[in-house]
Scaffold this active site. Structure first.
Site, PDB file in Angstrom:
ATOM      1  N   ARG A   1       0.846  -1.198   0.000  1.00  0.00           N
ATOM      2  CA  ARG A   1       0.000   0.000   0.000  1.00  0.00           C
ATOM      3  C   ARG A   1       0.881   1.247   0.000  1.00  0.00           C
ATOM      4  NH1 ARG A   1      -4.953   1.264   4.155  1.00  0.00           N
ATOM      5  NH2 ARG A   1      -3.352   0.983   5.751  1.00  0.00           N
TER       6      ARG A   1
ATOM      7  N   ASP B   1      -3.994   3.240  14.033  1.00  0.00           N
ATOM      8  CA  ASP B   1      -3.119   3.774  13.004  1.00  0.00           C
ATOM      9  C   ASP B   1      -3.600   5.168  12.646  1.00  0.00           C
ATOM     10  OD1 ASP B   1      -5.319   3.480  11.328  1.00  0.00           O
ATOM     11  OD2 ASP B   1      -4.433   1.896  10.109  1.00  0.00           O
TER      12      ASP B   1
END
Length: 539
Positions: free
Chosen positions: A176, A459
């Site tokens: 990603r 996160d």
């Protein structure tokens, strides 16, 4: 990684400047072909990237003027045309029943590859930080994992290594990159910063694409934070350019797009269509989706104010509409539908653990029942639970692409029905948002992008939800349901002081994070991304 005390020099293409520190092994990633690809992508796509970013701000302005999000009339023909489908699943992406996510530091890379998951989302984005060392060393770690040479010894002397070097027995790596909004300040082309995502993709392709192909798989990506199908077209054009530059066949690259912004939920088919030759499906990026709901409709009053984050579950009507539409859209076009993150991580308390595992199981059972082809977990210990749930539904089948979910009919009004979400706005919810934002930022500023807080893997997405909720509650004049107190800057600062008294290290240890949090949480103007100003404070 190479080991030498000799100074490292790079063979820089014309117009390219690298200002980041050059450590041993960095020249193996920052090669001339890689930097030439970075430059080519930047020069070809930067103007359009800036146009796409400007268009995002225009959407927010129109929503503030009471124009609601809707399915686009100009792309109605794409949605109505039943004949098109995305490419068949690529090698290593046929069965995705359990996907492990995590940053690309060396220890995590090894643990993820040994986790037993079918796919590892190797995260250079939200579970990472764009610290220069992470940007380059993450690529070194991925290359070494694919080549089977990776190992790691912790400061305590514990050794980590792959349980096998057979790539067919290891998770398929899907990297990603950073989203379109983030720059890479350590690489410039013709005096301009380059898109961080293009840096991530170019470096990965040049270091690891051929290794992946040799292993019988390929270079695959998870694409984050898109808000419009033209952003998907931009990625598609980047892939076409890159494949030509590398001399590999068109369609070799595959990408799974995260539907994690509110505008993108209304353009799922168009996003698949733009990337159809390179498409590997869509993912329900639930945490960033909540952040985007708040961000997009932040000025539209009580109907778009969410309750405490902990109260917002996937069974809320607007979240059910979003996930069911995603499955229907994907399977109609032959694309995988991948479920959202279960953020629970194991604790030392067995009672807490049992409750966490049960929540993960319930979450995955709902997704498997709804037709998802696989789902995400944040910790290797959660992989078996997710796998068991999908094994029970899939059996020997690799996916559920045959379940087209024609029973699902989702209207724009269903996606916009935030007002039906049950729950309250409480002082504890406000304090929890402050704690998560500050505690996470403190770690983020040191170079770590994922951290366990109260047995949840936090996160950047969850930090964004936390600070955005505080901003929205404050600017919409919300009154706390439990205390009757109005959310004001003074209350936010008072509760911030209380949180700092309770956090390990106290106010001094969290000073920079606290200043950054208050800068975005109580400011008059809303900051689009917390990570943008935070990145500027990094070396």
């Amino acid at each position: 990684m190479a080991s030498t005390d000799a100074p490292i020099t790079l063979d820089l293409p014309e117009g390219v400047l690298v200002t980041g520190e050059l450590r041993p092994g960095y020249d193996e990633i920052l090669t001339r072909p890689a930097l030439e690809l970075v430059a080519q992508l930047h020069r070809s796509l930067e103007t359009r990237r800036q146009e796409c970013l400007a268009a995002r701000a225009d959407v927010v302005r129109r929503v503030a003027d009471c124009e609601d999000l809707d399915f686009l009339p100009e792309t109605a023909q794409v949605r109505a045309d039943d004949t098109w489908r995305v490419a068949d699943p690529a090698p290593g992406l046929v069965d995705r029943r359990v996907e492990m996510t995590g940053p690309t530091d060396r220890k995590m890379t090894i643990n993820a590859m040994n986790s037993g998951a079918r796919v590892w989302l190797a995260d250079q984005e939200d579970a990472n930080t764009p610290l220069w060392e992470n940007v380059v060393e993450g690529q070194i770690n991925l290359r070494d994992a694919i080549s089977g040479t990776i190992s790691f010894t912790s400061p305590e002397g514990k050794e980590y290594a792959l349980t096998t070097t057979d790539q067919q027995q290891l998770p398929t790596i899907v990297m990603r990159p950073r989203g379109w909004h983030l720059d890479e300040k350590h690489i410039t082309v013709d005096g301009q910063r380059v898109a961080g995502g293009l840096v991530d993709v170019a470096l990965y392709l040049c270091a690891s694409a051929q290794l992946q192909l040799d292993a019988g798989k390929g270079p695959y990506f998870y694409l984050p934070k898109m808000e419009h199908h033209l952003e998907a077209r931009l990625w598609n054009d980047a892939f076409v350019l890159a494949q030509d530059a590398l001399g590999i066949p068109q369609g070799t690259i595959r990408a799974t797009c995260l539907i994690e912004t509110y505008p993108a939920a209304f353009q799922m088919e168009e996003i698949l269509y733009e990337l159809r030759e390179h498409s590997a499906g869509l993912n329900a990026g639930r945490w960033d989706y909540l952040f985007s709901v708040i961000k997009t409709y932040r000025t539209r009053g009580a109907d778009f104010v969410l309750p405490d984050r902990a109260a917002v579950t996937m069974t809320a009507p607007f979240m059910r509409a979003y996930t069911e539409l995603l499955v229907r859209t994907c399977h109609r076009r032959g694309a995988h539908a991948i479920g959202g993150m279960s953020a629970f991580v194991p604790a030392k308390d067995e009672e807490v653990n049992a409750a966490a595992y049960e929540k993960v199981r319930t979450d995955k059972e709902r997704e498997a029942r709804d037709g998802f082809d696989g789902s995400w977990v944040a910790h290797p210990a959660m992989v078996p639970t997710c796998r068991e749930v999908f094994d029970a539904v899939l059996g020997d089948r690799p996916n559920q692409l045959d379940r087209t979910r024609e029973d699902v009919q989702v209207r724009a009004a269903d996606l916009l029905d935030v007002a039906s979400t049950p729950g309250e706005v409480t002082e504890q919810g406000l304090k929890a948002n402050i704690e998560v934002a500050i505690a996470y930022l403190s770690v983020w500023l040191t170079g770590r992008g994922a951290v366990a807080i109260h047995n949840l893997m936090e996160d950047a997405a969850t930090a964004e939800i936390s600070r955005s909720q505080v901003w929205q509650w404050l600017h919409q004049g919300i009154t706390l349901d439990d205390t009757g107190e109005k959310v004001t800057p003074e209350l936010v600062r008072k509760l911030t002081d209380q949180v700092l008294e309770e956090l390990p290290g106290g106010a001094d240890e969290h000073r920079a994070a606290t200043e950054l949090f208050l800068q975005v949480a109580v400011a008059e103007e809303f900051a689009d991304f917390l990570t943008v100003p935070a990145y500027e404070t990094m070396p």
